[in-house]
Write a protein that holds these residues in place. Structure first.
Motif, PDB file in Angstrom:
ATOM      1  N   ARG A  53       1.393  18.307 -35.844  1.00  0.00           N
ATOM      2  CA  ARG A  53       2.897  17.840 -35.906  1.00  0.00           C
ATOM      3  C   ARG A  53       3.596  18.935 -35.334  1.00  0.00           C
ATOM      4  N   ASN A  54       4.873  18.408 -34.733  1.00  0.00           N
ATOM      5  CA  ASN A  54       5.942  19.467 -34.366  1.00  0.00           C
ATOM      6  C   ASN A  54       5.508  20.154 -33.283  1.00  0.00           C
ATOM      7  N   ARG A  55       4.830  19.790 -32.410  1.00  0.00           N
ATOM      8  CA  ARG A  55       4.328  20.514 -31.422  1.00  0.00           C
ATOM      9  C   ARG A  55       4.971  20.468 -29.969  1.00  0.00           C
ATOM     10  N   VAL A  56       5.311  21.218 -29.157  1.00  0.00           N
ATOM     11  CA  VAL A  56       6.034  21.276 -28.068  1.00  0.00           C
ATOM     12  C   VAL A  56       5.563  21.955 -26.918  1.00  0.00           C
ATOM     13  N   LEU A  57       5.615  21.203 -25.869  1.00  0.00           N
ATOM     14  CA  LEU A  57       4.905  21.496 -24.541  1.00  0.00           C
ATOM     15  C   LEU A  57       6.051  22.259 -24.043  1.00  0.00           C
ATOM     16  N   ILE A  58       5.674  23.325 -23.216  1.00  0.00           N
ATOM     17  CA  ILE A  58       6.757  24.190 -22.441  1.00  0.00           C
ATOM     18  C   ILE A  58       6.032  24.101 -21.159  1.00  0.00           C
ATOM     19  N   ASP A  59       6.749  23.178 -20.285  1.00  0.00           N
ATOM     20  CA  ASP A  59       6.337  23.350 -18.759  1.00  0.00           C
ATOM     21  C   ASP A  59       7.265  23.760 -17.749  1.00  0.00           C
ATOM     22  N   GLY A  60       6.671  24.591 -17.153  1.00  0.00           N
ATOM     23  CA  GLY A  60       7.271  25.222 -15.772  1.00  0.00           C
ATOM     24  C   GLY A  60       7.549  23.993 -14.572  1.00  0.00           C
ATOM     25  N   ILE A  61       8.799  24.480 -14.015  1.00  0.00           N
ATOM     26  CA  ILE A  61       8.891  23.401 -12.838  1.00  0.00           C
ATOM     27  C   ILE A  61       9.525  24.197 -11.566  1.00  0.00           C
ATOM     28  N   ASP A  62       9.273  23.962 -10.453  1.00  0.00           N
ATOM     29  CA  ASP A  62       9.591  24.744  -9.255  1.00  0.00           C
ATOM     30  C   ASP A  62      10.217  23.713  -8.496  1.00  0.00           C
ATOM     31  N   VAL A  63      11.557  23.828  -8.121  1.00  0.00           N
ATOM     32  CA  VAL A  63      12.176  22.901  -7.338  1.00  0.00           C
ATOM     33  C   VAL A  63      12.427  23.619  -5.962  1.00  0.00           C
ATOM     34  N   ARG A  64      12.395  23.001  -4.703  1.00  0.00           N
ATOM     35  CA  ARG A  64      12.589  23.673  -3.465  1.00  0.00           C
ATOM     36  C   ARG A  64      13.992  23.976  -3.467  1.00  0.00           C
ATOM     37  N   THR A  65      14.554  25.042  -3.019  1.00  0.00           N
ATOM     38  CA  THR A  65      15.784  25.265  -2.389  1.00  0.00           C
ATOM     39  C   THR A  65      15.851  25.483  -0.825  1.00  0.00           C
ATOM     40  N   GLU A  66      17.339  25.578  -0.613  1.00  0.00           N
ATOM     41  CA  GLU A  66      17.349  25.907   0.839  1.00  0.00           C
ATOM     42  C   GLU A  66      16.956  27.189   1.030  1.00  0.00           C
ATOM     43  N   VAL A  67      16.345  27.461   2.205  1.00  0.00           N
ATOM     44  CA  VAL A  67      16.035  28.977   2.637  1.00  0.00           C
ATOM     45  C   VAL A  67      17.081  29.844   3.435  1.00  0.00           C
ATOM     46  N   LYS A  68      17.278  30.970   2.975  1.00  0.00           N
ATOM     47  CA  LYS A  68      18.221  31.794   3.272  1.00  0.00           C
ATOM     48  C   LYS A  68      17.606  32.785   4.465  1.00  0.00           C
ATOM     49  N   ARG A  69      17.509  32.306   5.563  1.00  0.00           N
ATOM     50  CA  ARG A  69      16.673  33.004   6.734  1.00  0.00           C
ATOM     51  C   ARG A  69      17.311  34.418   6.805  1.00  0.00           C
ATOM     52  N   SER A  70      18.696  34.533   6.710  1.00  0.00           N
ATOM     53  CA  SER A  70      19.170  35.891   7.101  1.00  0.00           C
ATOM     54  C   SER A  70      19.101  37.070   6.318  1.00  0.00           C
ATOM     55  N   ASP A  71      18.676  36.488   4.966  1.00  0.00           N
ATOM     56  CA  ASP A  71      18.474  37.547   3.820  1.00  0.00           C
ATOM     57  C   ASP A  71      17.023  37.596   3.260  1.00  0.00           C
ATOM     58  N   LEU A  72      16.418  38.850   3.694  1.00  0.00           N
ATOM     59  CA  LEU A  72      14.657  38.808   3.233  1.00  0.00           C
ATOM     60  C   LEU A  72      14.703  38.885   1.829  1.00  0.00           C
ATOM     61  N   THR A  73      15.644  39.885   1.406  1.00  0.00           N
ATOM     62  CA  THR A  73      15.469  40.015  -0.103  1.00  0.00           C
ATOM     63  C   THR A  73      15.698  38.775  -0.992  1.00  0.00           C
ATOM     64  N   VAL A  74      16.613  37.922  -0.386  1.00  0.00           N
ATOM     65  CA  VAL A  74      16.760  36.463  -1.307  1.00  0.00           C
ATOM     66  C   VAL A  74      15.568  35.665  -1.142  1.00  0.00           C
ATOM     67  N   GLN A  75      15.088  35.911   0.100  1.00  0.00           N
ATOM     68  CA  GLN A  75      13.604  34.903   0.242  1.00  0.00           C
ATOM     69  C   GLN A  75      12.636  35.404  -0.529  1.00  0.00           C
ATOM     70  N   ARG A  76      12.460  36.690  -0.855  1.00  0.00           N
ATOM     71  CA  ARG A  76      11.412  37.138  -1.728  1.00  0.00           C
ATOM     72  C   ARG A  76      11.552  36.960  -3.098  1.00  0.00           C
ATOM     73  N   GLU A  77      12.799  36.971  -3.360  1.00  0.00           N
ATOM     74  CA  GLU A  77      13.063  36.738  -4.856  1.00  0.00           C
ATOM     75  C   GLU A  77      12.954  35.351  -5.300  1.00  0.00           C
ATOM     76  N   LYS A  78      13.159  34.272  -4.137  1.00  0.00           N
ATOM     77  CA  LYS A  78      12.928  32.736  -4.664  1.00  0.00           C
ATOM     78  C   LYS A  78      11.551  32.306  -4.318  1.00  0.00           C
ATOM     79  N   PHE A  79      10.875  33.240  -3.666  1.00  0.00           N
ATOM     80  CA  PHE A  79       9.504  32.804  -3.477  1.00  0.00           C
ATOM     81  C   PHE A  79       8.738  32.216  -4.364  1.00  0.00           C
ATOM     82  N   SER A  80       8.198  31.112  -4.459  1.00  0.00           N
ATOM     83  CA  SER A  80       7.334  30.766  -5.511  1.00  0.00           C
ATOM     84  C   SER A  80       5.922  30.416  -5.293  1.00  0.00           C
ATOM     85  N   SER A  81       5.050  31.238  -5.866  1.00  0.00           N
ATOM     86  CA  SER A  81       3.520  31.451  -5.640  1.00  0.00           C
ATOM     87  C   SER A  81       2.774  29.883  -5.978  1.00  0.00           C
TER      88      SER A  81
END
Length: 125
Positions: A53-81
């Motif tokens: 009773r009273n169980r909750v499923l916690i589920d992760g979701i990854d949604v694609r975003t726009e690629v910022k090609r001019s900033d490699l740091t942002v690309q790495r930070e947003k990369f989803s394995s």
């Protein structure tokens, strides 16, 4: 060029006005104020029989975003394995009966799901 027979600038003006409204409506409709009575009524009989009773499923979701090609740091930070592309990551909280009642804000996909859960607990957002 035209989109649905309308000039791109006209479409842009409409989206500029309505996109924030759609975002707010999504936020209102996707975060529900669920009572324990409602939550219990939606649980499947099998879960009750098993004492889950009273169980909750916690589920992760990854949604694609726009690629910022001019900033490699942002690309790495947003990369989803999970997806192999740049994404935003959020968690959904769902009851055993399938009632989705809460979610986190989207964060960088580089943050683990456990990290997002810790952030959610520490910020009360």
């Amino acid at each position: 060029g035209l989109i649905f027979g309308k000039a791109r600038t006209w479409i842009g003006r409409v989206l500029k006005e309505w996109a924030p409204r759609w975002g707010k409506a999504r936020e209102w409709l996707s975060t529900l104020d669920v009572t324990m009575d409602f939550f219990a009524a939606k649980e499947p009989d099998d879960a009750v029989k098993l004492g889950l009773r009273n169980r909750v499923l916690i589920d992760g979701i990854d949604v694609r975003t726009e690629v910022k090609r001019s900033d490699l740091t942002v690309q790495r930070e947003k990369f989803s394995s999970k997806q192999g592309i740049e994404c935003g990551r959020a968690l959904n909280f769902t009851g055993a009966g399938g009632t989705s009642f809460e979610h986190t804000k989207f964060l960088s996909a580089h943050i683990s799901e456990h990290g997002v859960l810790q952030w959610k607990g520490s910020t009360k957002i």
